[in-house]
Design a protein around this motif. Sequence first.
Motif, PDB file in Angstrom:
ATOM      1  N   ASN A  68      -0.488   4.875  -1.041  1.00 51.68           N
ATOM      2  CA  ASN A  68      -0.712   5.916  -0.036  1.00 51.68           C
ATOM      3  C   ASN A  68       0.021   7.196  -0.421  1.00 51.68           C
ATOM      4  O   ASN A  68      -0.510   8.293  -0.272  1.00 51.68           O
ATOM      5  N   MET A 111       0.801  -1.228   0.000  1.00 51.58           N
ATOM      6  CA  MET A 111       0.000   0.000   0.000  1.00 51.58           C
ATOM      7  C   MET A 111       0.828   1.268   0.000  1.00 51.58           C
ATOM      8  O   MET A 111       0.290   2.357  -0.189  1.00 51.58           O
ATOM      9  N   GLY A 112       2.140   1.132   0.228  1.00 46.81           N
ATOM     10  CA  GLY A 112       2.984   2.306   0.435  1.00 46.81           C
ATOM     11  C   GLY A 112       2.938   3.307  -0.698  1.00 46.81           C
ATOM     12  O   GLY A 112       2.616   4.480  -0.486  1.00 46.81           O
ATOM     13  N   TYR A 131      -1.994  10.719  -1.215  1.00 46.43           N
ATOM     14  CA  TYR A 131      -1.875  11.875  -0.323  1.00 46.43           C
ATOM     15  C   TYR A 131      -1.110  13.036  -0.967  1.00 46.43           C
ATOM     16  O   TYR A 131      -1.030  14.101  -0.393  1.00 46.43           O
TER      17      TYR A 131
END
Lengths: 124, 113, 160
Positions: C133, C129-130, C137
């Motif tokens: 994310n 997910m890094g 963002y």
Amino acid sequence: MKLSDVKDILDAEVIVGEENLDMEVKTAFGADLMSDVLAFAKSGSLLLTGLTNTQVIRTANVLDIAAIILVRAKQPSSETIALARELKIPILTTKYILFETAGRLYAKGIVGCLPKVENTSGRT
Amino acid sequence: MKIEDLVQALQLEVKCGKDYLNREVTGGYTGDLLSDVMGNAREGYIWITRQVHQNIVAVASLKELAGIILINSCQPAPDTLEKAEAEKIPVMVSGLPAFEISGQIYNLLTLAG
Amino acid sequence: MRKELSDACQKLKIPVGEPNQNLYNGSFTIEGGNFNCAGIVSTSIKSILQKLGIPGDLVRKAAIVSYEAEINVVSYAKKAVVNLMVVPGSVNIEVIDEGPGIPNIELAMQEGWSTADQRIREMGFGAGMGLCNIKNYSDEFHISSEIGKGTHLKMIIQTP
């Protein structure tokens, strides 16, 4: 409710932040994966988790999490405690499992910090 | 309380194991660490997790869990579904996060006694 | 001249007479493999941005993207340099690592795709997910990578 109410509901032990127990909390997020916390948790929420390493504190700091509730009677390492003190993030530990912890808080009016994750990205 | 009651009350999307939804749910376990679930979940519990790989089926089968609810709209991997069908483990999906769905199921189970 | 400067400052929402107050330009280094230190750089970035008076929700976005990037460096690379540049209107974060690089960026950007080992997963990361994310963002996100050399991330967060 106040963090002291959370402590009572969960019969929790305060490890860091005895002086912050009058803090108001309304919402919570529960997860064992920090990337999920980073993706979805909102500032000012309680973070319920079974992880105890320093990354939990870093994650909480990045998101301005109100307080960390460790479940299953987990005890944080001394590094984790030191970092939580430095970054002023309260840690409580409860003997309840995450399911029970969430259930007890939910029954007393704490709500999830987001209502729903929409299935738009085909999350796996 | 049976799995099918949870499916109805929480509008869960049933991904596989439709034939086993009449199983009794004796409790709930929420967690994403497989070793933790192996160590602490009990027979008949419904498991709430965001893990989607096929190892979750092995854990659920070994611990004789009632079924698995995937949260945050997480979709199971194709081999997870194949394995779950073979192991007779129902897999459901919900858009709710762990806290919210755990709270709701806890309330339902408490009310049901 | 003074009047022109003051008008320009007002337009850019910079406090008059202190045109450099909102600016920051600095670098940090991250050591690969050092899991105990993962998060120190993003904690510093957070406190720098707070001191600059950046709104809380934007500070959080910048802290999240730099933290996920930091976790990636610690997990996969030898080392990295992080450049933080704050200018009126945006926070710019660049992470340039020396590492194995990413063979297939499209695949790596897919949520759930991960090459993480057990150690990374035990920290609560490695669920694939890094990078998602980071992208979600950031207001602007660029990634490039060269096999055997390293990966270059650039994230921009817009500020009022």
